[in-house]
Motif scaffolding. Structure first.
Motif, PDB file in Angstrom:
ATOM      1  N   LYS A 169      -6.078  -2.773   0.448  1.00 42.75           N
ATOM      2  CA  LYS A 169      -7.262  -3.185  -0.312  1.00 42.75           C
ATOM      3  C   LYS A 169      -7.502  -4.685  -0.179  1.00 42.75           C
ATOM      4  O   LYS A 169      -8.650  -5.135  -0.141  1.00 42.75           O
ATOM      5  CB  LYS A 169      -7.097  -2.774  -1.774  1.00 42.75           C
ATOM      6  CG  LYS A 169      -7.181  -1.260  -1.959  1.00 42.75           C
ATOM      7  CD  LYS A 169      -6.680  -0.791  -3.314  1.00 42.75           C
ATOM      8  CE  LYS A 169      -6.672   0.734  -3.369  1.00 42.75           C
ATOM      9  NZ  LYS A 169      -6.088   1.250  -4.624  1.00 42.75           N
ATOM     10  N   ALA A 170      -6.428  -5.461  -0.114  1.00 42.69           N
ATOM     11  CA  ALA A 170      -6.581  -6.900   0.102  1.00 42.69           C
ATOM     12  C   ALA A 170      -7.183  -7.157   1.478  1.00 42.69           C
ATOM     13  O   ALA A 170      -8.094  -7.984   1.626  1.00 42.69           O
ATOM     14  CB  ALA A 170      -5.230  -7.598  -0.033  1.00 42.69           C
ATOM     15  N   VAL A 171      -6.702  -6.449   2.491  1.00 44.45           N
ATOM     16  CA  VAL A 171      -7.214  -6.618   3.850  1.00 44.45           C
ATOM     17  C   VAL A 171      -8.689  -6.257   3.912  1.00 44.45           C
ATOM     18  O   VAL A 171      -9.492  -6.932   4.573  1.00 44.45           O
ATOM     19  CB  VAL A 171      -6.398  -5.771   4.846  1.00 44.45           C
ATOM     20  CG1 VAL A 171      -7.077  -5.741   6.219  1.00 44.45           C
ATOM     21  CG2 VAL A 171      -4.984  -6.328   4.972  1.00 44.45           C
ATOM     22  N   ARG A 172      -9.085  -5.186   3.181  1.00 49.86           N
ATOM     23  CA  ARG A 172     -10.501  -4.797   3.176  1.00 49.86           C
ATOM     24  C   ARG A 172     -11.371  -5.873   2.532  1.00 49.86           C
ATOM     25  O   ARG A 172     -12.577  -5.948   2.805  1.00 49.86           O
ATOM     26  CB  ARG A 172     -10.682  -3.463   2.455  1.00 49.86           C
ATOM     27  CG  ARG A 172     -10.295  -2.269   3.314  1.00 49.86           C
ATOM     28  CD  ARG A 172     -10.903  -0.982   2.778  1.00 49.86           C
ATOM     29  NE  ARG A 172     -10.284  -0.553   1.542  1.00 49.86           N
ATOM     30  CZ  ARG A 172      -9.200   0.217   1.481  1.00 49.86           C
ATOM     31  NH1 ARG A 172      -8.613   0.634   2.597  1.00 49.86           N
ATOM     32  NH2 ARG A 172      -8.706   0.578   0.324  1.00 49.86           N
ATOM     33  N   ALA A 173     -10.758  -6.691   1.678  1.00 52.87           N
ATOM     34  CA  ALA A 173     -11.492  -7.813   1.067  1.00 52.87           C
ATOM     35  C   ALA A 173     -11.390  -9.070   1.927  1.00 52.87           C
ATOM     36  O   ALA A 173     -11.757 -10.154   1.500  1.00 52.87           O
ATOM     37  CB  ALA A 173     -10.948  -8.097  -0.328  1.00 52.87           C
ATOM     38  N   ASN A 174     -10.876  -8.887   3.153  1.00 52.33           N
ATOM     39  CA  ASN A 174     -10.720  -9.997   4.114  1.00 52.33           C
ATOM     40  C   ASN A 174      -9.710 -11.044   3.649  1.00 52.33           C
ATOM     41  O   ASN A 174      -9.853 -12.226   3.939  1.00 52.33           O
ATOM     42  CB  ASN A 174     -12.071 -10.664   4.409  1.00 52.33           C
ATOM     43  CG  ASN A 174     -13.027  -9.721   5.115  1.00 52.33           C
ATOM     44  OD1 ASN A 174     -12.650  -9.015   6.054  1.00 52.33           O
ATOM     45  ND2 ASN A 174     -14.278  -9.698   4.665  1.00 52.33           N
ATOM     46  N   VAL A 175      -8.707 -10.578   2.916  1.00 55.43           N
ATOM     47  CA  VAL A 175      -7.610 -11.445   2.475  1.00 55.43           C
ATOM     48  C   VAL A 175      -6.331 -10.922   3.122  1.00 55.43           C
ATOM     49  O   VAL A 175      -5.960  -9.765   2.926  1.00 55.43           O
ATOM     50  CB  VAL A 175      -7.460 -11.445   0.943  1.00 55.43           C
ATOM     51  CG1 VAL A 175      -6.390 -12.453   0.523  1.00 55.43           C
ATOM     52  CG2 VAL A 175      -8.787 -11.758   0.262  1.00 55.43           C
ATOM     53  N   HIS A 176      -5.651 -11.767   3.899  1.00 55.77           N
ATOM     54  CA  HIS A 176      -4.446 -11.351   4.627  1.00 55.77           C
ATOM     55  C   HIS A 176      -3.221 -11.549   3.734  1.00 55.77           C
ATOM     56  O   HIS A 176      -2.879 -12.678   3.378  1.00 55.77           O
ATOM     57  CB  HIS A 176      -4.298 -12.190   5.902  1.00 55.77           C
ATOM     58  CG  HIS A 176      -3.140 -11.782   6.759  1.00 55.77           C
ATOM     59  ND1 HIS A 176      -3.241 -10.831   7.748  1.00 55.77           N
ATOM     60  CD2 HIS A 176      -1.840 -12.185   6.760  1.00 55.77           C
ATOM     61  CE1 HIS A 176      -2.070 -10.675   8.333  1.00 55.77           C
ATOM     62  NE2 HIS A 176      -1.201 -11.482   7.752  1.00 55.77           N
ATOM     63  N   PRO A 177      -2.526 -10.460   3.339  1.00 59.50           N
ATOM     64  CA  PRO A 177      -1.342 -10.612   2.483  1.00 59.50           C
ATOM     65  C   PRO A 177      -0.100 -10.998   3.295  1.00 59.50           C
ATOM     66  O   PRO A 177       0.144 -10.467   4.375  1.00 59.50           O
ATOM     67  CB  PRO A 177      -1.178  -9.226   1.858  1.00 59.50           C
ATOM     68  CG  PRO A 177      -1.801  -8.283   2.844  1.00 59.50           C
ATOM     69  CD  PRO A 177      -2.874  -9.044   3.572  1.00 59.50           C
ATOM     70  N   VAL A 178       0.666 -11.933   2.753  1.00 61.25           N
ATOM     71  CA  VAL A 178       1.917 -12.360   3.381  1.00 61.25           C
ATOM     72  C   VAL A 178       3.019 -12.259   2.327  1.00 61.25           C
ATOM     73  O   VAL A 178       2.936 -12.901   1.277  1.00 61.25           O
ATOM     74  CB  VAL A 178       1.836 -13.805   3.910  1.00 61.25           C
ATOM     75  CG1 VAL A 178       3.170 -14.228   4.520  1.00 61.25           C
ATOM     76  CG2 VAL A 178       0.715 -13.943   4.928  1.00 61.25           C
ATOM     77  N   LYS A 179       4.056 -11.457   2.611  1.00 59.88           N
ATOM     78  CA  LYS A 179       5.158 -11.290   1.661  1.00 59.88           C
ATOM     79  C   LYS A 179       6.239 -12.336   1.881  1.00 59.88           C
ATOM     80  O   LYS A 179       6.644 -12.595   3.009  1.00 59.88           O
ATOM     81  CB  LYS A 179       5.761  -9.890   1.789  1.00 59.88           C
ATOM     82  CG  LYS A 179       4.873  -8.784   1.259  1.00 59.88           C
ATOM     83  CD  LYS A 179       5.644  -7.506   0.978  1.00 59.88           C
ATOM     84  CE  LYS A 179       6.133  -6.857   2.249  1.00 59.88           C
ATOM     85  NZ  LYS A 179       6.757  -5.535   1.963  1.00 59.88           N
ATOM     86  N   VAL A 180       6.681 -12.924   0.773  1.00 63.42           N
ATOM     87  CA  VAL A 180       7.816 -13.848   0.789  1.00 63.42           C
ATOM     88  C   VAL A 180       8.793 -13.322  -0.271  1.00 63.42           C
ATOM     89  O   VAL A 180       8.774 -13.766  -1.425  1.00 63.42           O
ATOM     90  CB  VAL A 180       7.375 -15.293   0.469  1.00 63.42           C
ATOM     91  CG1 VAL A 180       8.555 -16.251   0.575  1.00 63.42           C
ATOM     92  CG2 VAL A 180       6.244 -15.737   1.387  1.00 63.42           C
ATOM     93  N   PRO A 181       9.629 -12.346   0.079  1.00 62.48           N
ATOM     94  CA  PRO A 181      10.485 -11.679  -0.911  1.00 62.48           C
ATOM     95  C   PRO A 181      11.382 -12.623  -1.706  1.00 62.48           C
ATOM     96  O   PRO A 181      11.670 -12.364  -2.876  1.00 62.48           O
ATOM     97  CB  PRO A 181      11.323 -10.716  -0.057  1.00 62.48           C
ATOM     98  CG  PRO A 181      10.485 -10.471   1.153  1.00 62.48           C
ATOM     99  CD  PRO A 181       9.798 -11.776   1.428  1.00 62.48           C
ATOM    100  N   GLU A 182      11.813 -13.701  -1.074  1.00 59.30           N
ATOM    101  CA  GLU A 182      12.690 -14.636  -1.781  1.00 59.30           C
ATOM    102  C   GLU A 182      11.934 -15.536  -2.756  1.00 59.30           C
ATOM    103  O   GLU A 182      12.543 -16.221  -3.583  1.00 59.30           O
ATOM    104  CB  GLU A 182      13.476 -15.494  -0.782  1.00 59.30           C
ATOM    105  CG  GLU A 182      12.632 -16.488   0.006  1.00 59.30           C
ATOM    106  CD  GLU A 182      11.978 -15.909   1.246  1.00 59.30           C
ATOM    107  OE1 GLU A 182      11.504 -16.691   2.085  1.00 59.30           O
ATOM    108  OE2 GLU A 182      11.929 -14.659   1.363  1.00 59.30           O
ATOM    109  N   GLY A 183      10.608 -15.572  -2.666  1.00 59.78           N
ATOM    110  CA  GLY A 183       9.819 -16.416  -3.562  1.00 59.78           C
ATOM    111  C   GLY A 183      10.121 -17.891  -3.373  1.00 59.78           C
ATOM    112  O   GLY A 183      10.551 -18.325  -2.302  1.00 59.78           O
ATOM    113  N   GLY A 184       9.888 -18.665  -4.424  1.00 59.90           N
ATOM    114  CA  GLY A 184      10.165 -20.102  -4.371  1.00 59.90           C
ATOM    115  C   GLY A 184       8.993 -20.925  -4.857  1.00 59.90           C
ATOM    116  O   GLY A 184       8.048 -20.410  -5.464  1.00 59.90           O
TER     117      GLY A 184
END
Length: 236
Positions: free
Chosen positions: A181-196
């Motif tokens: 759904k983010a991609v359909r809104a033209n927003v590319h999701p990037v996961k950073v599991p460790e956060g920070g």
């Protein structure tokens, strides 16, 4: 037994806020399980002692929660149970920015639970921090509450629309359907599991703007450096 004898009003509010960030968790079922775990009446003092491990155990029943509830949501729910339901006073100050200040920059959202941290799940973070990221500057230009999206028919679509002026969203975790759904809104999701720290992540992004990997080159509308040698070979 009266409602007052079962749970205090402040405790009820904390549980309602916790249930809200736990996606499909039923509030009534959560109250019942907390009552079994903590004893009645449920009070603020008892909720303040609930740990992440306790909540995972409480949520382990099939009738209460989906099996794939993410760790970031559980941690945020525990903060709500503790009474840390809002940290507006800890929001980072916004930087001065006007459209056009950083030519060639990217607009990037960061899923955040606390302060200026990348520590949120896409579907449960209380806000998105929005940055303008240029080659020589990073500016925090907005902090957008996700509260308005919680009453939407599709919460994840509403969250994607909330940040649809951003090209990228950094998250600690995101499910497959929400990512689509983010991609359909033209927003590319990037996961950073460790956060920070949010800015530390954005500094790593900033460092590759001049030689972007293919996925980032596509967003920027430029040729990836890693592909340029093939183009040069074809021209020769």
């Amino acid at each position: 037994m009266t409602t007052a004898a079962v749970i205090t009003k402040p405790a009820a509010l904390r549980i309602a806020l916790a249930a809200r960030v736990l996606s499909e968790v039923d509030t009534g079922a959560l109250v019942a399980k907390l009552g079994n775990q903590l004893g009645l009446p449920i009070t603020e003092e008892k909720l303040a002692k609930v740990t992440v491990a306790d909540l995972k155990l409480i949520l382990s029943g099939e009738e209460t929660v989906e099996p794939d509830v993410d760790g970031a949501s559980i941690k945020l729910a525990v903060r709500h149970l503790w009474g840390e339901s809002g940290d507006a006073e800890n929001l980072p100050p916004l930087d001065v920015y006007s459209d056009g200040d950083l030519p060639g920059s990217l607009r990037v959202a960061v899923a955040s639970n606390t302060e200026e941290n990348l520590d949120g799940h896409f579907g449960s973070c209380p806000r998105f921090l929005v940055y303008q990221v240029g080659r020589n500057d990073i500016r925090l230009i907005d902090a957008r509450s996700t509260l308005i999206s919680d009453d939407a028919e599709d919460k994840n679509v509403a969250r994607a629309e909330l940040i649809n002026d951003c090209q990228i969203v950094y998250v600690q975790s995101i499910g497959g359907p929400a990512a689509a759904k983010a991609v359909r809104a033209n927003v590319h999701p990037v996961k950073v599991p460790e956060g920070g720290k949010a800015r530390a992540t954005l500094q790593r992004l900033q460092a590759v703007l001049d030689a972007p990997p293919p996925w980032l080159a596509k967003i920027l509308g430029v040729e990836a450096k890693s592909l340029s040698r093939f183009t040069e070979a074809e021209e020769e």
